[in-house]
Enzyme design. Structure first.
Site, PDB file in Angstrom:
ATOM      1  N   TYR A 178       0.839  -1.199   0.000  1.00 36.93           N
ATOM      2  CA  TYR A 178       0.000   0.000   0.000  1.00 36.93           C
ATOM      3  C   TYR A 178       0.871   1.244   0.000  1.00 36.93           C
ATOM      4  CZ  TYR A 178       0.906   0.843   5.007  1.00 36.93           C
ATOM      5  OH  TYR A 178       1.514   1.124   6.220  1.00 36.93           O
ATOM      6  N   CYS A 179       0.279   2.352  -0.476  1.00 33.87           N
ATOM      7  CA  CYS A 179       0.925   3.667  -0.451  1.00 33.87           C
ATOM      8  C   CYS A 179      -0.186   4.717  -0.401  1.00 33.87           C
ATOM      9  CB  CYS A 179       1.846   3.871  -1.648  1.00 33.87           C
ATOM     10  SG  CYS A 179       1.019   3.748  -3.256  1.00 33.87           S
ATOM     11  N   THR A 180       0.146   5.970  -0.621  1.00 32.04           N
ATOM     12  CA  THR A 180      -0.839   7.046  -0.445  1.00 32.04           C
ATOM     13  C   THR A 180      -2.020   6.930  -1.408  1.00 32.04           C
ATOM     14  OG1 THR A 180       0.956   8.516   0.227  1.00 32.04           O
ATOM     15  CG2 THR A 180      -1.155   9.546  -0.301  1.00 32.04           C
ATOM     16  N   GLY A 182      -1.698   4.820  -4.517  1.00 30.39           N
ATOM     17  CA  GLY A 182      -1.582   3.617  -5.331  1.00 30.39           C
ATOM     18  C   GLY A 182      -0.457   3.620  -6.334  1.00 30.39           C
ATOM     19  N   ILE A 207      -4.183   4.548   0.474  1.00 29.78           N
ATOM     20  CA  ILE A 207      -4.703   4.897   1.792  1.00 29.78           C
ATOM     21  C   ILE A 207      -5.898   5.848   1.682  1.00 29.78           C
ATOM     22  CG2 ILE A 207      -4.131   5.974   4.007  1.00 29.78           C
ATOM     23  CD1 ILE A 207      -1.138   5.289   3.272  1.00 29.78           C
TER      24      ILE A 207
END
Length: 322
Positions: A178-180, A182, A207
């Site tokens: 996961y990241c901010t 995508g 997220i």
């Protein structure tokens, strides 16, 4: 009711003349009255833009009408004021800097991890055979991260490839990245697959989308964002604050940039230390002659420097004489 929107998006799609597209796209954004930051590369777009709801709708409709960008998943936040001061569109070699430029090895248009919608990610994340992997930088996951997530000691995403060996023990697990928003997961998951990880997934929309569609459950702390908000709330189910003041260790969620522009470190600092340190991370930065005035936000806009006419004339004269 909020007057403005802020849009977070990305799209991996080939742009034949990316440099010219960046020039044209800047004019388009300015004509709409938008502010923000967009990166354009041959591999696609990566942007955060902010403006009136009407301007943002026109922007989204226009991009969706272009076959190259029809699949963009815009994350939309309602905000009280624009999240940027100016509009920048820049041409670069990648839309997220990874150093992985060989399309024969890493190409998100051809292979990535399996995309999980937020509710599927929520349902799967606590399974015994699952490892949740944060692919963001230190200052981001220090501010907020998923409960029990594996984090990597990296200052920039371009450091991620060096850390793959540290994850070898999880090759038989299901890896949920996961990241901010995508975008980093597209390349991170592709690299993991290239390195022999068999079962790789990624949180679709990152997220931000998880907070909107799954309530942000078990995301601890705040989410760092790349605009003048610096951080946003995600968890509306079981929120906690996990970040601490860099200077005194007190629990705080406030993220700032060091007031010394030659440092410009991202770090968390409580209001008391912010006042005491004048927005600096150290006494050395506090004493620096170029220290910016701290207004309590820790967000600084780059101020264009005046052109040194004499210096410019000297350089031009020197070039003509060569």
């Amino acid at each position: 009711m909020a007057k403005y929107n802020t849009l977070l998006y990305y799209c991996y799609s080939t742009i034949a003349d990316a440099e010219q597209y960046a020039t044209d796209h800047l004019k388009f954004c300015k004509n709409l009255g938008l502010t923000g930051r967009i990166i354009v590369a041959e591999e696609g777009l990566n942007g955060t833009v902010s403006g009136s709801a009407e301007s943002c709708k026109t922007y989204m409709d226009t991009l969706h009408a272009d076959p190259r960008f029809a699949g963009i998943d815009f994350k939309v936040d309602e905000v009280e004021e624009p999240s940027f001061i100016k509009m920048h569109v820049r041409y670069k070699s990648e839309i997220v800097h990874s150093g992985l430029r060989d399309p024969n090895i890493i190409n998100p248009q051809l292979q990535t991890g399996k995309h999980l919608d937020p509710k599927d990610f929520l349902a799967m994340k606590d399974d015994e055979d699952v490892v949740i992997l944060d692919v963001r930088s230190n200052y981001e996951h220090n501010l907020g991260r998923f409960k029990n997530a594996i984090t990597l000691d990296i200052d920039n995403f371009r450091d991620f490839p060096e850390k793959i060996n540290e994850l070898a023990q999880y090759k038989d697990k299901k890896i949920l990245t996961y990241c901010t928003g995508g975008i980093k997961c597209e390349k991170a998951s592709a690299l993991l697959l290239h390195e022999g990880f068999k079962d790789v997934y990624q949180l679709h929309g990152g997220i931000i989308k998880y907070g909107k569609e799954a309530g942000g459950e078990d995301f601890e702390g705040k989410c760092y964002v790349f605009d003048n908000r610096l951080s946003v709330d995600v968890n509306h189910v079981n929120p906690v604050v996990i970040s601490t003041c860099f200077n005194c260790g007190k629990i705080t969620h406030k993220m700032i940039n060091c007031a010394n522009p030659e440092c410009n470190e991202h770090f968390t600092q409580c209001d008391e230390c912010g006042d005491k340190m004048e927005g600096c991370c150290s006494d050395a930065c506090k004493a620096h002659p170029r220290k910016r005035e701290y207004d309590g936000t820790g967000y600084y806009v780059k101020v264009p420097q005046p052109v040194n006419v004499d210096k410019k004339r000297k350089i031009v004269t020197q070039m003509l004489n060569e």
